[in-house]
Write a protein that holds these residues in place. Sequence first.
Motif, mmCIF file in Angstrom:
data_model
loop_
_atom_site.group_PDB
_atom_site.id
_atom_site.type_symbol
_atom_site.label_atom_id
_atom_site.label_comp_id
_atom_site.label_asym_id
_atom_site.label_seq_id
_atom_site.Cartn_x
_atom_site.Cartn_y
_atom_site.Cartn_z
ATOM 1 N N LEU A 159 12.573 -3.676 7.783
ATOM 2 C CA LEU A 159 11.998 -4.350 8.954
ATOM 3 C C LEU A 159 10.484 -4.495 8.823
ATOM 4 N N GLU A 160 9.828 -3.455 8.345
ATOM 5 C CA GLU A 160 8.374 -3.532 8.164
ATOM 6 C C GLU A 160 8.019 -4.570 7.120
ATOM 7 N N ALA A 161 8.732 -4.544 5.984
ATOM 8 C CA ALA A 161 8.455 -5.505 4.908
ATOM 9 C C ALA A 161 8.755 -6.929 5.372
ATOM 10 N N ALA A 162 9.826 -7.109 6.128
ATOM 11 C CA ALA A 162 10.172 -8.440 6.650
ATOM 12 C C ALA A 162 9.055 -8.965 7.549
ATOM 13 N N GLY A 163 8.562 -8.116 8.434
ATOM 14 C CA GLY A 163 7.455 -8.519 9.306
ATOM 15 C C GLY A 163 6.212 -8.884 8.511
ATOM 16 N N ALA A 164 5.934 -8.113 7.463
ATOM 17 C CA ALA A 164 4.754 -8.379 6.639
ATOM 18 C C ALA A 164 4.871 -9.736 5.937
ATOM 19 N N VAL A 165 6.046 -10.041 5.388
ATOM 20 C CA VAL A 165 6.229 -11.330 4.713
ATOM 21 C C VAL A 165 6.141 -12.473 5.715
ATOM 22 N N LEU A 166 6.729 -12.297 6.885
ATOM 23 C CA LEU A 166 6.658 -13.352 7.903
ATOM 24 C C LEU A 166 5.233 -13.578 8.385
ATOM 25 N N GLN A 167 4.378 -12.581 8.203
ATOM 26 C CA GLN A 167 2.971 -12.735 8.587
ATOM 27 C C GLN A 167 2.082 -13.133 7.414
ATOM 28 N N GLY A 168 2.685 -13.394 6.251
ATOM 29 C CA GLY A 168 1.895 -13.946 5.158
ATOM 30 C C GLY A 168 1.821 -13.145 3.875
ATOM 31 N N GLU A 169 2.274 -11.905 3.863
ATOM 32 C CA GLU A 169 2.213 -11.139 2.616
ATOM 33 C C GLU A 169 3.186 -11.728 1.595
ATOM 34 N N ARG A 170 2.779 -11.749 0.327
ATOM 35 C CA ARG A 170 3.619 -12.244 -0.750
ATOM 36 C C ARG A 170 3.491 -11.328 -1.965
ATOM 37 N N HIS A 171 4.522 -11.308 -2.779
ATOM 38 C CA HIS A 171 4.465 -10.561 -4.034
ATOM 39 C C HIS A 171 3.623 -11.388 -5.004
ATOM 40 N N PRO A 172 2.551 -10.830 -5.566
ATOM 41 C CA PRO A 172 1.638 -11.627 -6.376
ATOM 42 C C PRO A 172 2.252 -12.174 -7.664
ATOM 43 N N GLN A 173 3.209 -11.494 -8.253
ATOM 44 C CA GLN A 173 3.784 -11.977 -9.511
ATOM 45 C C GLN A 173 4.900 -12.999 -9.295
ATOM 46 N N VAL A 174 5.549 -12.952 -8.150
ATOM 47 C CA VAL A 174 6.641 -13.893 -7.893
ATOM 48 C C VAL A 174 6.090 -15.303 -7.723
ATOM 49 N N GLU A 175 4.910 -15.433 -7.181
ATOM 50 C CA GLU A 175 4.228 -16.706 -6.977
ATOM 51 C C GLU A 175 5.151 -17.763 -6.389
ATOM 52 N N THR A 176 5.560 -18.771 -7.152
ATOM 53 C CA THR A 176 6.354 -19.875 -6.601
ATOM 54 C C THR A 176 7.841 -19.796 -6.960
ATOM 55 N N ALA A 177 8.271 -18.694 -7.566
ATOM 56 C CA ALA A 177 9.679 -18.562 -7.980
ATOM 57 C C ALA A 177 10.607 -18.658 -6.764
ATOM 58 N N ARG A 178 11.726 -19.324 -6.959
ATOM 59 C CA ARG A 178 12.696 -19.488 -5.879
ATOM 60 C C ARG A 178 14.063 -18.899 -6.225
#
Length: 164
Positions: free
Chosen positions: A100-119
């Motif tokens: 839940l904490e990680a989900a909230g962080a991603v929804l607020q803009g946090e991203r994994h720096p190495q994943v970049e644009t991978a889908r």
Amino acid sequence: MRTVRSWTGIAALLVAAGCAAAPRAQRVDAEELNCMARAMYFESHRSSREGMIAVGTVVMNRVDSTEFPATVCGVVGQRNQFAPGVMSRDMNSRSLPLALEAAGAVLQGERHPQVETARFFHAASYRAGYNNMHYVATAGGNAFYEKRPPAMVTQPVPLPPSGG
């Protein structure tokens, strides 16, 4: 869709985890939070925050793409894309507050720096036989990759797991 706890309880968990004080704080939709947490919970083997953030980054990359649904719930609920039962199974482990904490962080803009644009991602132990998979990260038991023309693939095998 089954809820895990009352949304008031989830909001309290997020505030306690510091999510409400994120630098890019914005309102987090409860339904989108639930869908994102489900993807992270069932796809990252609940092994690390880094793995959860990586899964969430892929979800958001798909939301931003015209090739996938335009909402978190649309992406996570898309048929045959995430773990079976991702939208209906119970989430009931000690990893739920982290998801839940990680989900909230991603929804607020946090991203994994190495994943970049991978889908795309798959279990790190899986060995695919395709020649268009360019791997960018391995985290939380998953290998993350971009689909590229074969001549543009410079990392054809999953990378070693990063810390976390």
